[in-house]
Design a protein around this motif. Structure first.
Motif, short mmCIF file in Angstrom:
data_model
loop_
_atom_site.label_atom_id
_atom_site.label_comp_id
_atom_site.label_asym_id
_atom_site.label_seq_id
_atom_site.Cartn_x
_atom_site.Cartn_y
_atom_site.Cartn_z
N UNK A 1 0.87 -1.26 -0.14
CA UNK A 1 -0.12 0.07 0.04
C UNK A 1 0.73 1.23 0.00
N UNK A 2 0.77 2.13 -0.92
CA UNK A 2 1.33 3.26 -1.10
C UNK A 2 1.11 4.29 -0.26
N UNK A 3 2.01 5.07 0.62
CA UNK A 3 1.64 6.02 1.42
C UNK A 3 2.71 7.12 1.44
N UNK A 4 2.12 8.36 1.68
CA UNK A 4 3.35 9.33 1.82
C UNK A 4 2.79 10.21 3.02
N UNK A 5 3.72 10.47 3.94
CA UNK A 5 3.33 11.17 5.17
C UNK A 5 4.31 12.38 5.34
N UNK A 6 3.92 13.58 4.96
CA UNK A 6 4.84 14.79 5.35
C UNK A 6 5.13 14.96 6.60
N UNK A 19 12.93 22.53 7.06
CA UNK A 19 13.22 21.35 6.29
C UNK A 19 12.00 20.26 6.35
N UNK A 20 11.46 20.15 5.25
CA UNK A 20 10.37 19.32 5.12
C UNK A 20 10.75 17.89 4.77
N UNK A 21 10.01 16.76 5.14
CA UNK A 21 10.38 15.44 4.97
C UNK A 21 9.05 14.66 4.62
N UNK A 22 9.08 14.06 3.56
CA UNK A 22 7.96 13.07 3.14
C UNK A 22 8.35 11.58 3.33
N UNK A 23 7.78 10.70 4.23
CA UNK A 23 8.21 9.50 4.55
C UNK A 23 7.26 8.66 3.54
N UNK A 24 7.99 7.82 2.84
CA UNK A 24 6.95 6.91 1.66
C UNK A 24 7.28 5.34 2.30
N UNK A 25 6.07 4.58 1.84
CA UNK A 25 6.07 3.30 2.26
C UNK A 25 5.17 2.98 1.25
N UNK A 26 5.63 1.57 0.74
CA UNK A 26 4.68 0.84 -0.14
C UNK A 26 5.37 0.82 -1.65
N UNK A 27 6.90 1.48 -1.65
CA UNK A 27 7.61 1.70 -2.87
C UNK A 27 8.84 2.32 -2.29
#
Length: 121
Positions: A1-6, A19-27
């Protein structure tokens, strides 16, 4: 499952950095073109910066020389370093997984929830 969390948004004074970060999961972020977009109140969502799967980067004219987009393969994150912020940078910032076609970034269907950046003068 693709998920993006800023994460990483906040309120700062003009001239400061965030500084921004985007944690990705599923790929794996390293395998896809990704971008940061932002939307200010009453305005359309606009592309801030994008990075292709090959690592090529492009920036909106308004942020060139101030913002840097990058990927952290070990952490599987998309990052945005924002320096010399000004009031026009105030917006909700979103990360997106998309694609690059003819040098244009085409947003995909996967978006984060957004993170608010507020810059006071």
């Amino acid at each position: 499952q693709v998920q993006l969390v800023e994460s990483g948004g906040g309120s700062v004074q003009a001239g400061r950095s965030l500084s921004l970060s985007c944690a990705a999961s599923g790929f794996a972020v390293s395998s896809f073109s990704m971008a940061w977009l932002r939307q200010a109140p009453g305005k359309e969502r606009e592309l801030v910066a994008r990075i292709s799967s090959a690592g090529g980067k492009e920036y909106a004219d308004s942020v060139k020389g101030r913002f840097t987009i990058s990927k952290d393969k070990a952490k599987n994150t998309l990052n945005l370093q924002m320096n010399r912020l000004n009031s026009e940078d105030t917006a909700v910032y979103y990360c997106n997984r998309g694609r690059v076609h003819d040098s244009r970034y085409i947003p995909g269907d996967y978006w984060g929830q957004g993170t608010q950046v507020t810059v006071s003068s």
